[in-house]
Design a protein around this motif. Structure first.
Motif, PDB file in Angstrom:
ATOM      1  N   GLY A 243       0.591  -1.241   0.056  1.00  0.00           N
ATOM      2  CA  GLY A 243       0.100  -0.059   0.084  1.00  0.00           C
ATOM      3  C   GLY A 243       0.835   1.400  -0.028  1.00  0.00           C
ATOM      4  O   GLY A 243       0.491   2.204  -1.016  1.00  0.00           O
ATOM      5  N   PHE A 244       1.740   1.370   0.751  1.00  0.00           N
ATOM      6  CA  PHE A 244       2.795   2.321   0.831  1.00  0.00           C
ATOM      7  C   PHE A 244       3.439   2.521  -0.386  1.00  0.00           C
ATOM      8  O   PHE A 244       3.871   3.586  -1.086  1.00  0.00           O
ATOM      9  CB  PHE A 244       3.845   2.466   1.975  1.00  0.00           C
ATOM     10  CG  PHE A 244       2.999   2.695   3.435  1.00  0.00           C
ATOM     11  CD1 PHE A 244       2.369   3.860   3.377  1.00  0.00           C
ATOM     12  CD2 PHE A 244       3.030   1.754   4.359  1.00  0.00           C
ATOM     13  CE1 PHE A 244       1.772   4.150   4.788  1.00  0.00           C
ATOM     14  CE2 PHE A 244       2.480   2.027   5.522  1.00  0.00           C
ATOM     15  CZ  PHE A 244       1.670   3.119   5.763  1.00  0.00           C
ATOM     16  N   GLU A 245       4.016   1.576  -0.897  1.00  0.00           N
ATOM     17  CA  GLU A 245       4.692   1.405  -2.287  1.00  0.00           C
ATOM     18  C   GLU A 245       3.854   2.073  -3.411  1.00  0.00           C
ATOM     19  O   GLU A 245       4.582   2.674  -4.171  1.00  0.00           O
ATOM     20  CB  GLU A 245       5.365   0.001  -2.628  1.00  0.00           C
ATOM     21  CG  GLU A 245       6.335  -0.517  -1.977  1.00  0.00           C
ATOM     22  CD  GLU A 245       6.960  -1.839  -2.188  1.00  0.00           C
ATOM     23  OE1 GLU A 245       7.770  -2.060  -1.524  1.00  0.00           O
ATOM     24  OE2 GLU A 245       6.243  -2.498  -2.954  1.00  0.00           O
ATOM     25  N   VAL A 246       2.564   1.919  -3.443  1.00  0.00           N
ATOM     26  CA  VAL A 246       1.869   2.423  -4.435  1.00  0.00           C
ATOM     27  C   VAL A 246       1.316   4.112  -4.405  1.00  0.00           C
ATOM     28  O   VAL A 246       0.666   4.418  -5.022  1.00  0.00           O
ATOM     29  CB  VAL A 246       0.673   1.605  -4.989  1.00  0.00           C
ATOM     30  CG1 VAL A 246       1.042   0.209  -5.534  1.00  0.00           C
ATOM     31  CG2 VAL A 246      -0.265   1.444  -4.030  1.00  0.00           C
ATOM     32  N   GLY A 247       1.723   4.399  -2.963  1.00  0.00           N
ATOM     33  CA  GLY A 247       1.592   5.912  -2.980  1.00  0.00           C
ATOM     34  C   GLY A 247       0.481   6.128  -1.673  1.00  0.00           C
ATOM     35  O   GLY A 247       0.231   7.406  -1.520  1.00  0.00           O
TER      36      GLY A 247
END
Ligand code: MG
Length: 317
Positions: free
Chosen positions: A109-113
């Motif tokens: 989730g954090f990786e996609v922003g």
């Protein structure tokens, strides 16, 4: 690319309306729960799938999105990625709403922003606090960007924003084959004005002139900037020599009409000199610097020929 234009408009027209939250979830019961938590202090809109959410964001710009991770069709992570790739939506904070708090899930989730996670079942106070935190960060980031791009005295774009937008428009017009024009505007006998009336009155004069230019050059992608001391510049995308010349003459006349008294100027009022330069089809040898120097050269010719006038290349295209 054009976000810069919108930012400068926000300075003058800030209206304190309730922040707009978009809740995206395929389960109506989840939407209802979140709606109940936020309806008092926010405007809450909802979408039940990714397609609806994208359609909504094309019409309005939410201040924050609460996004369900697991949905049929476009899932939460894919939707987040799509929103982040669009320059109009990439600044909107997205908080994921998830049923299982798996750390690996959160990494993705954090990786996609994504900005944060909220785990079901909701605790109203926690959800409210997390949303409030993200909105505060967003507001501060917007304000910083605004301060970095706007000239403090006149409220038009500053030199930094001018350089950025001119460069972007130069490349865009190069790709599209559209013309691009630049006006360089200098206040005549401004040093004498400051000497005679004082610097505070000089500031009043610059503000008035900036206001007139901004009111004349008002298409969404046009940009008015303070280039230096008493020099302003206008970037006119998709505008050829003829259109730019017409705009320049309008500005020159409008400032004349202000009739700001200038006891030490030959005409007795504040006037401006304007240099106009246009590129209709970029050649490989052309550069954005050559456009600026052409506008500058015409500005100095306007000065030499008596000020209070507009100069550009003689007719050839
Ligand atoms: Mg779901």
């Amino acid at each position: 690319m054009h976000d810069f234009h919108y930012v400068s408009d926000q300075l003058s027209g800030t209206t304190e309306s309730a922040p707009l939250l978009l809740v995206v979830d395929d389960q109506p019961s989840n939407i209802q729960t979140l709606y109940a938590i936020f309806q008092d202090s926010y405007e809450v809109c909802m979408a039940v799938n990714g397609i609806e959410a994208l359609a909504f964001c094309a019409l309005r710009r939410p201040d924050l999105i609460l996004l369900d991770v697991v949905m049929p069709g476009i899932g939460g992570y894919a939707l987040c990625e799509a929103l982040k790739q669009d320059s109009r939506n990439c600044d909107i904070p997205i908080i994921f709403v998830t049923g299982n708090a798996d750390p690996l899930d959160e990494v993705q989730g954090f990786e996609v922003g994504g900005a944060d996670f909220i785990t079901k079942p909701f605790h109203a106070t926690v959800v409210r606090a997390r949303v409030q935190t993200q909105l505060t960060i967003k507001r501060q980031a917007d304000l910083l960007r605004l301060l970095a791009l706007v000239d403090g005295l006149t409220g038009v774009a500053n030199r930094r924003q001018f350089d950025h937008v001119l460069d972007a428009e130069w490349r865009r017009c190069g790709r599209s084959g559209q013309p691009l024009s630049l006006l360089m505007i200098d206040v005549d006998h401004f040093k004498k004005y400051n000497d005679h009336y004082g610097h505070q009155q000089g500031d009043v004069c610059l503000r008035a002139i900036a206001g007139v230019i901004k009111a004349t050059v008002r298409r969404p992608h046009d940009l008015t900037a303070r280039y230096g001391g008493e020099e302003f510049a206008c970037i006119l995308p998709d505008t050829g020599r003829h259109g730019a010349l017409t705009k320049a003459r309008e500005i020159e006349q409008a400032i004349r009409k202000l009739a700001l008294a200038h006891a030490d100027a030959p005409e007795g009022i504040i006037t401006v000199s304007i240099g106009v330069a246009s590129v209709s089809r970029q050649d490989p040898g052309d550069s954005v610097a050559s456009l600026v120097s052409a506008a500058d050269a015409h500005l100095y010719r306007a000065k030499r020929e008596g000020r209070g006038r507009v100069c550009c290349l003689p007719d050839q295209s």
